[in-house]
Design a protein around this motif. Structure first.
Motif, PDB file in Angstrom:
ATOM      1  N   ALA A 372     -27.872  -4.583 -14.054  1.00  0.00           N
ATOM      2  CA  ALA A 372     -27.350  -3.962 -15.305  1.00  0.00           C
ATOM      3  C   ALA A 372     -28.688  -3.536 -16.006  1.00  0.00           C
ATOM      4  CB  ALA A 372     -26.686  -5.049 -16.015  1.00  0.00           C
ATOM      5  N   ASP A 373     -29.706  -3.991 -15.848  1.00  0.00           N
ATOM      6  CA  ASP A 373     -30.894  -3.601 -16.469  1.00  0.00           C
ATOM      7  C   ASP A 373     -31.591  -2.501 -16.196  1.00  0.00           C
ATOM      8  OD1 ASP A 373     -32.053  -4.882 -14.134  1.00  0.00           O
ATOM      9  OD2 ASP A 373     -33.157  -6.258 -15.080  1.00  0.00           O
ATOM     10  N   LYS A 374     -31.007  -1.750 -15.084  1.00  0.00           N
ATOM     11  CA  LYS A 374     -31.476  -0.425 -14.478  1.00  0.00           C
ATOM     12  C   LYS A 374     -31.394   0.737 -15.592  1.00  0.00           C
ATOM     13  CE  LYS A 374     -31.119  -0.836  -9.635  1.00  0.00           C
ATOM     14  NZ  LYS A 374     -30.635  -0.189  -8.347  1.00  0.00           N
ATOM     15  N   ILE A 375     -30.471   0.482 -16.673  1.00  0.00           N
ATOM     16  CA  ILE A 375     -30.477   1.374 -17.659  1.00  0.00           C
ATOM     17  C   ILE A 375     -30.850   0.860 -18.893  1.00  0.00           C
ATOM     18  CG2 ILE A 375     -28.841   2.861 -18.930  1.00  0.00           C
ATOM     19  CD1 ILE A 375     -27.291   3.021 -16.137  1.00  0.00           C
ATOM     20  N   PRO A 376     -31.563   1.545 -19.719  1.00  0.00           N
ATOM     21  CA  PRO A 376     -32.309   0.762 -21.011  1.00  0.00           C
ATOM     22  C   PRO A 376     -30.932   0.646 -22.182  1.00  0.00           C
ATOM     23  CG  PRO A 376     -33.546   2.862 -20.212  1.00  0.00           C
ATOM     24  CD  PRO A 376     -32.427   2.721 -19.362  1.00  0.00           C
ATOM     25  N   PHE A 377     -31.223  -0.413 -22.599  1.00  0.00           N
ATOM     26  CA  PHE A 377     -30.287  -0.778 -23.783  1.00  0.00           C
ATOM     27  C   PHE A 377     -29.942   0.243 -24.550  1.00  0.00           C
ATOM     28  CE2 PHE A 377     -29.406  -2.638 -27.917  1.00  0.00           C
ATOM     29  CZ  PHE A 377     -28.029  -2.956 -27.794  1.00  0.00           C
ATOM     30  N   GLU A 378     -30.798   1.082 -25.190  1.00  0.00           N
ATOM     31  CA  GLU A 378     -30.745   2.091 -26.250  1.00  0.00           C
ATOM     32  C   GLU A 378     -30.020   3.252 -25.260  1.00  0.00           C
ATOM     33  OE1 GLU A 378     -34.975   2.448 -24.379  1.00  0.00           O
ATOM     34  OE2 GLU A 378     -33.625   0.837 -25.315  1.00  0.00           O
ATOM     35  N   CYS A 379     -29.934   3.544 -24.040  1.00  0.00           N
ATOM     36  CA  CYS A 379     -29.022   4.616 -23.520  1.00  0.00           C
ATOM     37  C   CYS A 379     -27.526   4.331 -23.362  1.00  0.00           C
ATOM     38  CB  CYS A 379     -29.460   4.971 -22.029  1.00  0.00           C
ATOM     39  SG  CYS A 379     -31.482   5.608 -22.346  1.00  0.00           S
ATOM     40  N   VAL A 380     -27.152   2.992 -23.818  1.00  0.00           N
ATOM     41  CA  VAL A 380     -25.737   2.621 -23.551  1.00  0.00           C
ATOM     42  C   VAL A 380     -25.378   2.272 -24.986  1.00  0.00           C
ATOM     43  CG1 VAL A 380     -24.081   0.864 -22.587  1.00  0.00           C
ATOM     44  CG2 VAL A 380     -26.336   1.641 -21.307  1.00  0.00           C
ATOM     45  N   ASP A 381     -23.846   2.791 -25.276  1.00  0.00           N
ATOM     46  CA  ASP A 381     -23.249   2.519 -26.523  1.00  0.00           C
ATOM     47  C   ASP A 381     -22.257   1.322 -26.318  1.00  0.00           C
ATOM     48  OD1 ASP A 381     -24.082   5.112 -27.668  1.00  0.00           O
ATOM     49  OD2 ASP A 381     -22.796   6.164 -26.105  1.00  0.00           O
ATOM     50  N   ARG A 382     -21.845   0.886 -25.069  1.00  0.00           N
ATOM     51  CA  ARG A 382     -21.006  -0.154 -25.111  1.00  0.00           C
ATOM     52  C   ARG A 382     -21.157  -0.769 -23.605  1.00  0.00           C
ATOM     53  NH1 ARG A 382     -14.538   0.129 -25.763  1.00  0.00           N
ATOM     54  NH2 ARG A 382     -15.070  -0.729 -27.786  1.00  0.00           N
ATOM     55  N   VAL A 383     -21.498  -2.297 -23.854  1.00  0.00           N
ATOM     56  CA  VAL A 383     -21.384  -3.016 -22.473  1.00  0.00           C
ATOM     57  C   VAL A 383     -20.274  -3.911 -22.284  1.00  0.00           C
ATOM     58  CG1 VAL A 383     -22.539  -4.797 -21.141  1.00  0.00           C
ATOM     59  CG2 VAL A 383     -24.025  -3.033 -22.340  1.00  0.00           C
ATOM     60  N   THR A 384     -19.469  -3.747 -21.191  1.00  0.00           N
ATOM     61  CA  THR A 384     -18.212  -4.496 -21.045  1.00  0.00           C
ATOM     62  C   THR A 384     -18.529  -5.232 -19.930  1.00  0.00           C
ATOM     63  OG1 THR A 384     -17.043  -2.933 -19.864  1.00  0.00           O
ATOM     64  CG2 THR A 384     -17.164  -2.941 -22.343  1.00  0.00           C
ATOM     65  N   GLU A 385     -17.647  -6.460 -19.795  1.00  0.00           N
ATOM     66  CA  GLU A 385     -17.909  -7.303 -18.624  1.00  0.00           C
ATOM     67  C   GLU A 385     -16.537  -7.584 -18.062  1.00  0.00           C
ATOM     68  OE1 GLU A 385     -19.874 -11.340 -17.067  1.00  0.00           O
ATOM     69  OE2 GLU A 385     -20.229 -10.904 -19.138  1.00  0.00           O
ATOM     70  N   ILE A 386     -16.083  -7.426 -16.872  1.00  0.00           N
ATOM     71  CA  ILE A 386     -14.841  -7.755 -16.392  1.00  0.00           C
ATOM     72  C   ILE A 386     -14.878  -9.358 -15.964  1.00  0.00           C
ATOM     73  CG2 ILE A 386     -13.335  -7.419 -14.376  1.00  0.00           C
ATOM     74  CD1 ILE A 386     -13.987  -4.666 -14.150  1.00  0.00           C
ATOM     75  N   GLN A 387     -13.955  -9.952 -16.592  1.00  0.00           N
ATOM     76  CA  GLN A 387     -14.022 -11.545 -16.586  1.00  0.00           C
ATOM     77  C   GLN A 387     -13.045 -11.908 -15.380  1.00  0.00           C
ATOM     78  OE1 GLN A 387     -16.278 -13.440 -17.938  1.00  0.00           O
ATOM     79  NE2 GLN A 387     -16.796 -11.972 -19.481  1.00  0.00           N
ATOM     80  N   GLY A 388     -12.374 -10.790 -14.966  1.00  0.00           N
ATOM     81  CA  GLY A 388     -11.391 -11.173 -13.921  1.00  0.00           C
ATOM     82  C   GLY A 388     -10.071 -11.892 -14.301  1.00  0.00           C
ATOM     83  N   PHE A 389      -9.465 -12.796 -13.810  1.00  0.00           N
ATOM     84  CA  PHE A 389      -8.204 -13.275 -14.146  1.00  0.00           C
ATOM     85  C   PHE A 389      -8.092 -14.496 -15.056  1.00  0.00           C
ATOM     86  CE2 PHE A 389      -5.847 -11.653 -10.065  1.00  0.00           C
ATOM     87  CZ  PHE A 389      -5.775 -10.343 -10.493  1.00  0.00           C
ATOM     88  N   SER A 390      -7.303 -14.457 -16.055  1.00  0.00           N
ATOM     89  CA  SER A 390      -7.335 -15.638 -16.967  1.00  0.00           C
ATOM     90  C   SER A 390      -6.355 -16.553 -16.267  1.00  0.00           C
ATOM     91  CB  SER A 390      -6.747 -15.153 -18.343  1.00  0.00           C
ATOM     92  OG  SER A 390      -5.439 -14.862 -18.278  1.00  0.00           O
TER      93      SER A 390
END
Length: 915
Positions: A372-390
């Protein structure tokens, strides 16, 4: 790596390459339950008995096109350092000369996310397209634009529906077609995790955050990935979605595209271009314009050279960032803004992501967490994470996946009885493995012992997959299991999760032999091909490769008396093998041998040996004594390793069917008493056992306050995995100091932390402790709602830190500073934060803080300047005068003031505040 086959690089777009790229696609989209891979990413499917050969093509609309994959195997980049079994670990990577795409990922291509869009007059009525001859395509001004009609748009969408509506499951000889919407189960996607790279083993990631899906975070639908959440005003252009292998990244992408094609969502989008990083690896030596890149990757779309892409709303989906071999340089390089300017692919990507090129285009990038750190934070407007199944979604999936309601209920009930298996089912691909096994076993009258451990589940999964011909299991197929195990082990040792023909040949696997296809189900082993390159192979999930690697190591020892983990280490007992494996796992980088070790140890049980013997003759004939192994693991737990290491060692004991370490503690928890005398400081093994029980137990099963257990700062550190996995962290009167506050501050910023209430009352954390804690409280990722710091030896210095936190828009809603001599000077500092328009504090408790009327005046001024937030103010047991009380009381009655509750006289609740 020796023997690797270098792929054919795209040095020139010759006729042969163009011809290969223009081959017809097999018909169905990608199927599967989790990271769906497409026919395009697989090339021609693996056929076990007859079927298409490598020179044949499936009809375009054939319903039984290739079987899709259930997972995403991402690259070694995302795994951290490679695994070295022989001797100690080294920091350098194993060289793999000019490898074709080294990757663990969902071998996804542009096709793995659906067939690309055809531009021949089939778009929305406001779409415009160039109409020009090929000779005029380089005209810088461009030819006239002609809009398309609505009817043409419905030709296109009908075609996409047909391509995306199905999921295929089953073996190559037993294909089952399922409608996508019949089997699709919502995945839990949350916002957050900016800049946080966790390189733990991906099974561990989901175990330590198993209740994340039950937290208060706002879920994001995959079709709303570009829509701001309530209260967010900033437009979203670039979204980065993280998720471990098999968690459902590609399924989410398919859902996004299918809903767009069905007219259900995102109808303002006119074009969607799915691009795979693993294919972009192959054309890095060629300078291309963006239009040329699209033309070469989407060969069927003849009108791309005529397209004015900058005039339309476009979504680019870049799948599998962790597969990308090149380093994306965001700080150097040419700035590109013209879609017809030829540059390297790296520069095209960086300029697209930075917004220099097509700033109006939307970008969705998927990756495993390690990259995930291959792209600088300032170039991304939103970071989401798929948590899978509840937990709710697990049940929904089983009911959809298993058609018999009764069998589905039995499967769910069985998994709930084995918490380690149930927790792992947060990963959809592991949910699928469990559903496959349990449906088969519950539906058969005499199916044997139902799996209760991880090793048992994987053995039965392998048995089911190899039993596709119902008893016609041959010696050739048995030999293939040996060879696949050797391949799995050798490549795991080098840190590789995708491999090539030469790798297979080194292990004696000839891909042209019918025996390869007759017994090895596509749901275990995949053959895929991408544009411009040869065949690529992988196991459908990292855990399956780890299991087969464990089988290879175990069988090599029991049958061939060879310790492949350390050939120079001789010894006749299984303990000699296990000791080496335990030591290597404890030294492994980021826990990447944890699951391998569990499975290897589990294979030693007599019951598992019998099951393994049904696949591999003589594999389980020799009784194995594991008592020395059990003693060695307990010795290692007593040494006090990190929490994660001890947690995995307890999992290992569970695989060996030894529960002696946790039995006494479990009995105490069930009876509601402390597991050891109150005055006793628990040992490392006791804390590890407690942690294991609390993390694997169903929520609410044990009514235990941590302040009954924790007596030192060391205890806090040992139990951090437990602390961050609960909503109410009650650590009052635990004899801890400021030393714990720095670590607690870090825990509050982790996306896996569930803490919403933190009580540190009665601990002498002092002002320095609050300063350390505030570093986490002020972080935008912190979700803490309630902080209790009663009797913590604080002064006005703490108020200055807390005021800064409140001014940053902290999530805090309730703050209790009672019993600290912060005095009027402290309240004055604190009101600097209360006056901020960003402050959202609702309840402030300042009992017995040495306050006078002066504090009342400061608080009144804060309430007047920011009247919309503070609802409760508690000031009892202070030396307040009549004027101060009257001032605050008048404000409480003011209809424009938010204050609804004011306490200035001693209350019974004050007694509770002191506890």
């Amino acid at each position: 790596m020796n023997g690797s086959v270098s792929p054919k690089r795209l040095n020139s777009f010759d006729e042969k390459t163009v011809s290969h790229a223009n081959q017809e696609r097999p018909g169905s989209p990608v199927p599967s339950c989790v990271s769906l891979k497409s026919d395009r990413s697989m090339g021609l499917p693996i056929h076990f008995k007859g079927g298409l050969n490598n020179n044949q093509e499936a009809p375009l609309d054939s319903p039984d096109s290739p079987v899709s994959s259930m997972v995403s195997m991402k690259s070694e980049r995302s795994m951290g350092l490679p695994i070295h079994f022989q001797g100690d670990f080294k920091n350098e990577e194993i060289p793999r000369p000019d490898p074709p795409v080294p990757s663990h990922v969902s071998m996804k291509s542009d096709r793995s996310m659906g067939l690309p869009i055809h531009f021949k007059g089939d778009f929305d009525d406001d779409f415009q397209m160039k109409t020009t001859s090929p000779e005029s395509t380089h005209d810088t001004h461009g030819p006239p634009i002609i809009p398309l009609d609505a009817e043409a748009v419905e030709a296109t969408k009908s075609h996409l529906r047909k391509k995306f509506q199905y999921l295929l499951e089953g073996t190559a000889t037993q294909v089952q077609t399922r409608l996508f919407n019949e089997i699709y189960t919502d995945l839990y996607i949350t916002e957050g995790g900016e800049g946080e790279v966790n390189k733990e083993h991906e099974i561990r990631l989901k175990e330590t955050a198993s209740r994340k899906a039950e937290a208060e975070d706002i879920a994001i639908k995959c079709t709303d990935i570009f829509k701001p959440l309530p209260g967010q005003c900033k437009p979203l252009r670039t979204v980065l979605t993280k998720g471990v292998a098999g968690i459902g990244k590609t399924v989410s992408v398919q859902k996004f595209i299918l809903d767009w094609a069905d007219g259900k969502a995102n109808q303002d989008v006119q074009f969607i271009f799915p691009l795979a990083f693993r294919e972009l690896n192959l054309i890095t030596e060629k300078n291309l314009s963006l239009l040329q890149l699209l033309q070469h990757l989407f060969r069927e779309q003849k009108d791309i050279p005529l397209l004015r892409i900058e005039q339309h709303k476009v979504v680019f989906i870049f799948d599998g960032l962790d597969e990308y071999r090149s380093l994306l340089d965001f700080h150097n390089g040419k700035s590109v803004s013209n879609v017809e300017d030829p540059v390297s692919v790296d520069m095209l990507l960086t300029n697209l992501i930075k917004g220099n090129l097509l700033p109006s285009a939307l970008l969705w990038i998927t990756t495993r967490p390690g990259a995930a750190d291959k792209i600088p934070f300032e170039c991304v407007d939103r970071v989401t994470e798929i948590q899978g199944f509840s937990d709710r979604e697990k049940k929904e999936y089983f009911r959809k996946r298993i058609s018999d309601d009764n069998l589905a209920k039995r499967a769910i009930a069985h998994l709930k009885s084995s918490r380690s298996l149930y927790i792992m089912c947060h990963i959809p691909v592991l949910c699928w493995i469990s559903a496959t096994v349990l449906e088969r076993m519950f539906s058969e009258a005499s199916s044997g012992e139902i799996p209760k451990s991880l090793t048992q589940m994987y053995i039965h999964f392998l048995i089911i997959q190899m039993d596709i011909r119902k008893g016609k299991y041959t010696d050739a197929e048995e030999e293939m299991i040996f060879r696949l195990g050797k391949l799995a082990f050798q490549q795991l040792e080098k840190g590789n999760l995708i491999f090539y023909e030469e790798d297979l040949r080194e292990c004696g696997i000839d891909i042209t032999e019918a025996s390869v296809y007759s017994g090895v189900c596509t749901q275990i082993f995949r053959e895929e091909s991408a544009l411009y390159m040869g065949k690529v192979f992988s196991f459908v999930h990292l855990s399956i490769q780890e299991f087969l690697a464990a089988v290879h190591v175990h069988v090599s020892f029991t049958i061939k008396q060879t310790n492949v983990l350390r050939p120079d280490h001789t010894g006749p007992l299984i303990y000699d093998l296990h000791k080496v494996a335990v030591d290597l796992a404890l030294k492994s980088v980021d826990g990447h041998l944890d699951l391998f070790l569990r499975l290897l140890l589990g294979l030693s049980l007599e019951s598992n040996q019998r099951n393994l013997d049904s696949l591999l003759k003589n594999a389980g004939e020799t009784p194995l004594d594991t008592q020395e192994t059990v003693r060695y693991i307990k010795q290692k737990i007593d040494e006090g390793w990190t929490s994660n290491k001890m947690f995995n060692l307890l999992h290992c004991l569970n695989e060996l069917n030894d529960t002696s370490m946790v039995k006494d503690i479990q009995e105490a928890l069930i009876e509601g008493r402390l597991p050891w005398p109150c005055e006793t400081i628990p040992s490392a093994s006791q804390l590890a056992s407690l942690m294991y029980l609390l993390l694997t137990a169903e929520e609410g099963r044990y009514d235990l306050h941590l302040n009954q257990i924790i007596k030192t700062d060391e205890c806090v550190v040992k139990l951090f995995p437990v602390i961050k996995a609960i909503k109410q962290a009650r650590l009052g009167w635990c004899h801890i100091t400021f030393k714990s506050c720095e670590q607690l501050g870090l825990v509050l910023t982790q996306s896996s932390s569930l803490i919403r209430e933190l009580d540190l009352s009665g601990n002498k954390i002092q002002d320095y402790g609050v300063e350390m804690l505030s570093r986490g409280l002020g972080n935008p990722k912190c979700k803490l709602k309630q902080l209790k710091l009663t009797n913590c030896s604080l002064t006005e210095r703490s108020c200055e830190c807390l005021a800064s936190v409140l001014s940053t828009g902290s999530s805090l809603r309730e703050l209790n500073l009672s019993g600290n001599r912060i005095q009027d000077a402290g309240v004055e500092l604190l009101t600097d934060g209360l006056k901020s328009t960003c402050c959202t504090l609702k309840v402030l408790r300042l009992h017995n803080c040495g306050l006078t009327d002066e504090s009342c005046f400061y608080l009144a001024a804060a309430l007047r300047s920011n009247p919309s937030h503070l609802r409760e103010l508690h000031l009892s047991c202070n030396t307040l005068g009549e004027s101060g009380e009257k001032l605050l009381e008048a404000l409480r009655k003011d209809p424009h003031c938010s204050l609804k509750s004011l306490t200035t006289k001693p209350q019974k609740s004050w007694c509770w505040d002191q506890q």
